[in-house]
Design an enzyme around this catalytic site. Structure first.
Site, PDB file in Angstrom:
ATOM      1  N   HIS A   1       0.835  -1.202   0.000  1.00 17.60           N
ATOM      2  CA  HIS A   1       0.000   0.000   0.000  1.00 17.60           C
ATOM      3  C   HIS A   1       0.876   1.261   0.000  1.00 17.60           C
ATOM      4  CE1 HIS A   1      -3.577   2.387   0.732  1.00 17.60           C
ATOM      5  NE2 HIS A   1      -3.064   2.883   1.842  1.00 17.60           N
TER       6      HIS A   1
ATOM      7  N   ASP B   1       2.342   1.755  -3.379  1.00 12.90           N
ATOM      8  CA  ASP B   1       1.285   2.220  -4.267  1.00 12.90           C
ATOM      9  C   ASP B   1       1.041   3.711  -4.083  1.00 12.90           C
ATOM     10  OD1 ASP B   1      -0.882   1.763  -6.183  1.00 12.90           O
ATOM     11  OD2 ASP B   1      -2.234   2.030  -4.473  1.00 12.90           O
TER      12      ASP B   1
END
Length: 104
Positions: A77, A80
């Site tokens: 995450h 990202d």
């Protein structure tokens, strides 16, 4: 999972998120004709991205030294967030240039 990796991941998320928010603010300023304010937002966005990159570099250097990094959803995450913020920042700069050209 290693607490240090979690801490680094959340620092990447926080700083990249702030950088993306500032890039979005830059587009808004440029759209309103405030080109100098837009460029200031991008400058601050880039400063935040430098901090996020430092945390990412810490992970890379650690792994390059032979210390395997345990992958987790939080780390994915974070990566990202970082990549999306980088892309958004680049697009924001293009929007600023475009809005500036339209003003002339």
């Amino acid at each position: 999972m290693d607490e240090k990796i979690i801490e680094i991941s959340f620092n990447i998320i926080a700083h990249a998120g702030d950088a993306k928010g500032l890039a979005f603010e830059a587009i808004k300023e440029a759209k309103e004709g405030n080109i100098e304010a837009a460029r200031e937002c991008i400058k601050k966005s880039k400063e935040g991205m430098v901090v996020a990159h430092r945390f990412q570099t810490e992970l890379i250097q650690n792994e390059a030294s032979g210390n395997k990094t345990e992958m987790s959803v939080i780390l994915v995450h974070a990566q990202d967030h970082l990549m999306n913020a980088m892309n958004f920042q680049q697009l924001a700069e293009e929007f600023i240039d475009l809005y500036e050209r339209l003003e002339k």
